[in-house]
Design a protein around this motif. Structure first.
Motif, PDB file in Angstrom:
ATOM      1  N   ALA A  32      48.673  30.622  45.379  1.00 47.15           N
ATOM      2  CA  ALA A  32      48.180  30.921  46.727  1.00 47.15           C
ATOM      3  C   ALA A  32      48.049  32.418  46.991  1.00 47.15           C
ATOM      4  O   ALA A  32      47.318  32.827  47.888  1.00 47.15           O
ATOM      5  CB  ALA A  32      49.106  30.296  47.760  1.00 47.15           C
ATOM      6  N   GLN A  33      48.728  33.257  46.218  1.00 46.16           N
ATOM      7  CA  GLN A  33      48.673  34.701  46.409  1.00 46.16           C
ATOM      8  C   GLN A  33      47.443  35.340  45.760  1.00 46.16           C
ATOM      9  O   GLN A  33      47.190  36.521  45.972  1.00 46.16           O
ATOM     10  CB  GLN A  33      49.930  35.366  45.850  1.00 46.16           C
ATOM     11  N   PHE A  34      46.700  34.588  44.972  1.00 47.95           N
ATOM     12  CA  PHE A  34      45.533  35.131  44.275  1.00 47.95           C
ATOM     13  C   PHE A  34      44.263  34.898  45.073  1.00 47.95           C
ATOM     14  O   PHE A  34      44.098  33.860  45.707  1.00 47.95           O
ATOM     15  CB  PHE A  34      45.384  34.487  42.889  1.00 47.95           C
ATOM     16  N   SER A  35      43.379  35.865  45.027  1.00 49.62           N
ATOM     17  CA  SER A  35      42.036  35.743  45.585  1.00 49.62           C
ATOM     18  C   SER A  35      41.114  36.559  44.697  1.00 49.62           C
ATOM     19  O   SER A  35      41.561  37.451  43.968  1.00 49.62           O
ATOM     20  CB  SER A  35      41.992  36.252  47.024  1.00 49.62           C
ATOM     21  N   ILE A  36      39.850  36.267  44.754  1.00 51.19           N
ATOM     22  CA  ILE A  36      38.893  36.995  43.924  1.00 51.19           C
ATOM     23  C   ILE A  36      38.903  38.459  44.342  1.00 51.19           C
ATOM     24  O   ILE A  36      38.788  38.784  45.513  1.00 51.19           O
ATOM     25  CB  ILE A  36      37.490  36.380  44.042  1.00 51.19           C
ATOM     26  N   GLY A  37      39.092  39.334  43.362  1.00 50.16           N
ATOM     27  CA  GLY A  37      39.126  40.773  43.609  1.00 50.16           C
ATOM     28  C   GLY A  37      40.523  41.351  43.728  1.00 50.16           C
ATOM     29  O   GLY A  37      40.691  42.565  43.657  1.00 50.16           O
ATOM     30  N   ARG A  48      42.347  42.296  37.281  1.00 49.56           N
ATOM     31  CA  ARG A  48      41.633  41.943  38.516  1.00 49.56           C
ATOM     32  C   ARG A  48      41.210  40.480  38.430  1.00 49.56           C
ATOM     33  O   ARG A  48      40.579  40.054  37.461  1.00 49.56           O
ATOM     34  CB  ARG A  48      40.408  42.822  38.702  1.00 49.56           C
ATOM     35  N   CYS A  49      41.541  39.725  39.464  1.00 50.00           N
ATOM     36  CA  CYS A  49      41.217  38.296  39.520  1.00 50.00           C
ATOM     37  C   CYS A  49      39.716  38.121  39.756  1.00 50.00           C
ATOM     38  O   CYS A  49      39.147  38.731  40.653  1.00 50.00           O
ATOM     39  CB  CYS A  49      42.019  37.637  40.635  1.00 50.00           C
ATOM     40  N   LYS A  72      32.079  45.701  37.102  1.00 50.53           N
ATOM     41  CA  LYS A  72      31.204  45.155  38.139  1.00 50.53           C
ATOM     42  C   LYS A  72      30.575  43.883  37.583  1.00 50.53           C
ATOM     43  O   LYS A  72      30.021  43.874  36.499  1.00 50.53           O
ATOM     44  CB  LYS A  72      30.141  46.172  38.523  1.00 50.53           C
ATOM     45  N   GLY A  73      30.616  42.847  38.323  1.00 53.77           N
ATOM     46  CA  GLY A  73      30.068  41.592  37.830  1.00 53.77           C
ATOM     47  C   GLY A  73      30.225  40.517  38.880  1.00 53.77           C
ATOM     48  O   GLY A  73      30.525  40.828  40.023  1.00 53.77           O
ATOM     49  N   PRO A  74      30.057  39.285  38.516  1.00 49.41           N
ATOM     50  CA  PRO A  74      29.750  38.787  37.185  1.00 49.41           C
ATOM     51  C   PRO A  74      28.280  38.962  36.826  1.00 49.41           C
ATOM     52  O   PRO A  74      27.494  39.092  37.741  1.00 49.41           O
ATOM     53  CB  PRO A  74      30.126  37.320  37.277  1.00 49.41           C
ATOM     54  N   PRO A  75      27.936  38.939  35.587  1.00 46.68           N
ATOM     55  CA  PRO A  75      28.795  38.885  34.407  1.00 46.68           C
ATOM     56  C   PRO A  75      29.460  40.240  34.154  1.00 46.68           C
ATOM     57  O   PRO A  75      28.949  41.280  34.542  1.00 46.68           O
ATOM     58  CB  PRO A  75      27.836  38.521  33.281  1.00 46.68           C
ATOM     59  N   TYR A  76      30.601  40.206  33.504  1.00 48.03           N
ATOM     60  CA  TYR A  76      31.378  41.397  33.205  1.00 48.03           C
ATOM     61  C   TYR A  76      31.143  41.830  31.762  1.00 48.03           C
ATOM     62  O   TYR A  76      30.900  40.996  30.890  1.00 48.03           O
ATOM     63  CB  TYR A  76      32.875  41.129  33.424  1.00 48.03           C
ATOM     64  N   ALA A  77      31.251  43.130  31.516  1.00 44.31           N
ATOM     65  CA  ALA A  77      31.096  43.652  30.158  1.00 44.31           C
ATOM     66  C   ALA A  77      32.385  43.516  29.359  1.00 44.31           C
ATOM     67  O   ALA A  77      32.388  43.767  28.151  1.00 44.31           O
ATOM     68  CB  ALA A  77      30.675  45.116  30.208  1.00 44.31           C
ATOM     69  N   VAL A  78      33.464  43.135  30.009  1.00 39.72           N
ATOM     70  CA  VAL A  78      34.748  42.917  29.333  1.00 39.72           C
ATOM     71  C   VAL A  78      35.069  41.426  29.385  1.00 39.72           C
ATOM     72  O   VAL A  78      34.594  40.716  30.272  1.00 39.72           O
ATOM     73  CB  VAL A  78      35.883  43.738  30.001  1.00 39.72           C
TER      74      VAL A  78
END
Length: 114
Positions: A32-37, A48-49, A72-78
């Motif tokens: 519950a503590q996770f969010s995108i970013g 970074r989530c 920066k993404g998606p898509p991500y370079a990593v």
């Protein structure tokens, strides 16, 4: 039928996620503590989530030597990595600003080439 007090008790040496154990150590984050970013720390570094599922999260590792555009993404370079419910317990929230300890820098000695 068990009483509410008996159900709420936790065996010694165990703890629910996001709470302190008997010896004072923090167990870690909950889903519950996770969010995108949001950013968090593990033993391997800062992350970074990028996605939150019902039992897992997906995250990218933030390395110091990468170009910031890689994140920066998606898509991500990593590559993105999946953290399951056991991995999530070892995560801790990251401070708002990254802090890098360079206190040893003042003791560095430059030697002439030759």
């Amino acid at each position: 039928m068990a009483s509410a007090e008996a159900i709420d008790k936790v065996a010694p040496g165990t703890a629910r996620a996001g709470t302190a154990q008997d010896d004072g150590r923090d167990v870690g984050m909950t889903l519950a503590q996770f969010s995108i970013g949001c950013e968090f720390l593990t033993a391997t570094g800062r992350w970074r989530c990028t996605d939150v599922g019902t039992r897992t999260i997906v995250a990218i590792r933030l390395d110091l030597d990468h170009d910031p555009t890689w994140y920066k993404g998606p898509p991500y370079a990593v590559p993105e990595h999946v953290f399951d419910e056991y991995d999530i317990e070892s995560c801790v929230p990251a401070p708002d600003a990254p802090h890098y300890d360079d206190s040893g820098r003042e003791r560095l000695v430059s030697l002439p080439r030759g």
